[in-house]
Design a protein around this motif. Structure first.
Motif, PDB file in Angstrom:
ATOM      1  N   SER A  18      30.839 -67.324  96.752  1.00 17.45           N
ATOM      2  CA  SER A  18      30.837 -66.127  95.899  1.00 17.45           C
ATOM      3  C   SER A  18      32.056 -66.098  94.991  1.00 17.45           C
ATOM      4  N   ALA A  19      33.186 -66.586  95.496  1.00 19.89           N
ATOM      5  CA  ALA A  19      34.396 -66.623  94.675  1.00 19.89           C
ATOM      6  C   ALA A  19      34.262 -67.647  93.554  1.00 19.89           C
ATOM      7  N   ILE A  20      33.663 -68.786  93.858  1.00 15.54           N
ATOM      8  CA  ILE A  20      33.527 -69.849  92.855  1.00 15.54           C
ATOM      9  C   ILE A  20      32.497 -69.470  91.785  1.00 15.54           C
ATOM     10  N   THR A  21      31.421 -68.788  92.202  1.00 14.09           N
ATOM     11  CA  THR A  21      30.356 -68.452  91.254  1.00 14.09           C
ATOM     12  C   THR A  21      30.777 -67.407  90.217  1.00 14.09           C
ATOM     13  N   THR A  22      31.882 -66.723  90.434  1.00 14.77           N
ATOM     14  CA  THR A  22      32.353 -65.789  89.408  1.00 14.77           C
ATOM     15  C   THR A  22      32.748 -66.529  88.129  1.00 14.77           C
ATOM     16  N   LYS A  23      33.140 -67.776  88.274  1.00 13.99           N
ATOM     17  CA  LYS A  23      33.550 -68.579  87.122  1.00 13.99           C
ATOM     18  C   LYS A  23      32.497 -69.602  86.747  1.00 13.99           C
ATOM     19  N   TYR A  24      31.844 -70.168  87.773  1.00 16.21           N
ATOM     20  CA  TYR A  24      30.839 -71.195  87.522  1.00 16.21           C
ATOM     21  C   TYR A  24      29.471 -70.676  87.975  1.00 16.21           C
ATOM     22  N   ARG A  25      28.759 -70.014  87.065  1.00 14.13           N
ATOM     23  CA  ARG A  25      27.492 -69.378  87.411  1.00 14.13           C
ATOM     24  C   ARG A  25      26.412 -70.396  87.795  1.00 14.13           C
ATOM     25  N   ASP A  26      26.530 -71.628  87.311  1.00 12.71           N
ATOM     26  CA  ASP A  26      25.517 -72.638  87.607  1.00 12.71           C
ATOM     27  C   ASP A  26      25.361 -72.871  89.109  1.00 12.71           C
ATOM     28  N   LEU A  27      26.446 -72.633  89.840  1.00 13.90           N
ATOM     29  CA  LEU A  27      26.405 -72.870  91.270  1.00 13.90           C
ATOM     30  C   LEU A  27      25.382 -71.965  91.951  1.00 13.90           C
TER      31      LEU A  27
ATOM     32  N   SER B  74      38.506 -69.496 103.202  1.00 12.19           N
ATOM     33  CA  SER B  74      37.625 -68.842 102.229  1.00 12.19           C
ATOM     34  C   SER B  74      38.074 -67.417 101.938  1.00 12.19           C
ATOM     35  N   LEU B  75      38.619 -66.749 102.952  1.00 12.30           N
ATOM     36  CA  LEU B  75      39.129 -65.395 102.764  1.00 12.30           C
ATOM     37  C   LEU B  75      40.267 -65.391 101.754  1.00 12.30           C
ATOM     38  N   ALA B  76      41.112 -66.426 101.812  1.00 13.24           N
ATOM     39  CA  ALA B  76      42.215 -66.535 100.858  1.00 13.24           C
ATOM     40  C   ALA B  76      41.675 -66.679  99.436  1.00 13.24           C
ATOM     41  N   ILE B  77      40.646 -67.507  99.267  1.00 13.02           N
ATOM     42  CA  ILE B  77      40.039 -67.693  97.944  1.00 13.02           C
ATOM     43  C   ILE B  77      39.398 -66.392  97.475  1.00 13.02           C
ATOM     44  N   PHE B  78      38.698 -65.720  98.397  1.00 11.46           N
ATOM     45  CA  PHE B  78      38.015 -64.461  98.074  1.00 11.46           C
ATOM     46  C   PHE B  78      39.024 -63.402  97.643  1.00 11.46           C
ATOM     47  N   ASN B  79      40.111 -63.260  98.396  1.00  9.89           N
ATOM     48  CA  ASN B  79      41.134 -62.261  98.071  1.00  9.89           C
ATOM     49  C   ASN B  79      41.808 -62.553  96.733  1.00  9.89           C
ATOM     50  N   ARG B  80      42.002 -63.823  96.450  1.00  8.60           N
ATOM     51  CA  ARG B  80      42.623 -64.189  95.177  1.00  8.60           C
ATOM     52  C   ARG B  80      41.676 -63.880  94.013  1.00  8.60           C
TER      53      ARG B  80
END
Length: 282
Positions: free
Chosen positions: A185-194, A267-273
């Motif tokens: 979910s954190a990555i898809t905010t920038k890369y919608r293709d995922l 993943s929580l760290a990525i999500f929080n960032r």
């Protein structure tokens, strides 16, 4: 003069990337349960069969597996009644797959809500894991009905004491789901293709997990690679608990539990960032 300082709430970004803010989540528990209720009812609100889809879906999938993999392909189920073998795998797998699918687009799907009001964002994926747990319980009851029928009419099923570990398996699956869901979910905010690859990836993941085949049918030299999939030991142990067939590997289960917790923290760290700046991205 009226002192309004006591009525002021200051909202600040998280100071720690690994801060789950359990007290804050508890304070918003009513909202959490509201989201859980929403997740359960909205999906099937305008359907003909409603919650019956919780039962219809695994039944249709099981029948398809019976026809294709057992009937046509002739894949062995290690002497276990095929419907019990497949339904056991589908029940535990569906909990993981459904939770992962729904948590993987947390930011994108809830942009409108996140942009208007503050609450701990991690509540959203947690509510999904809880709501899909309700679906799992319903499907698990279906599995128990089928299982008990074959248990009393055949002599091929041998339940064992590892049945008491079923709650632990569910907890591990929950952490695995949150881990992968938060990261995606954190990555898809920038890369919608995922987003378009998630469903396809989940399908491929199922075939890499012993849902439709027993691990014993894989050449021994390759079995260790199958067990590197953190979901595989859970699915195999779940089947073993009810049937006595398959494998119960404490080391592999410990690996899955350790992987689940560590990856969840990562993943929580990525999500929080991402949470701090996602509105600027979406």
């Amino acid at each position: 003069m009226i002192d309004i300082s006591e009525n002021i709430t200051t909202i600040e970004p998280k100071k720690s990337l690994f801060d789950l803010k359990l007290k804050e989540i508890w304070a918003y528990r009513d909202l959490l349960f509201l989201f859980v209720k929403r997740d359960i009812t909205v999906i099937y609100k305008q359907t003909i069969f409603g919650p019956l889809w919780f039962i219809i879906q695994p039944l249709i999938t099981t029948i398809m597996f019976l026809v294709v993999f057992n009937g046509i392909a002739g894949i062995s189920t290690d002497g276990i009644p095929p419907i019990v073998f497949y339904l056991a795998g589908i029940t535990i797998w569906n909990y993981f797959a459904e939770s992962l699918r729904l948590t993987s687009d947390t930011f994108v799907k809830n942009t409108a809500i996140f942009g208007k009001v503050y609450f701990p964002r991690v509540i959203m994926p947690i509510s999904v894991v809880i709501s899909t747990l309700v679906k799992f319980i319903i499907q698990f009851c279906l599995f128990l009905i089928v299982y008990l029928f074959y248990f009393f009419t055949t002599e091929t099923l041998s339940p064992n004491i590892t049945l008491f570990l079923i709650p632990a398996y569910i907890i591990i699956i929950g952490f695995l789901t949150l881990g992968f869901g938060l990261a995606i979910s954190a990555i898809t905010t920038k890369y919608r293709d995922l987003t378009f690859l998630v469903q396809f990836g989940i399908q491929l993941w199922m075939y890499a997990t012993p849902v439709i085949y027993p691990v014993s049918k894989i050449p021994e030299q390759y079995q260790v690679y199958v067990m590197l999939n953190p979901v595989a030991p859970i699915v195999e142990a779940f089947k073993y608990a009810f049937t006595g067939s398959g494998s119960f590997l404490p080391g592999a289960l410990l690996y899955s539990a350790t992987f689940a917790i560590l990856f969840f923290v990562f993943s929580l760290a990525i999500f929080n960032r991402t949470e701090k700046s996602f509105m600027d991205t979406v």
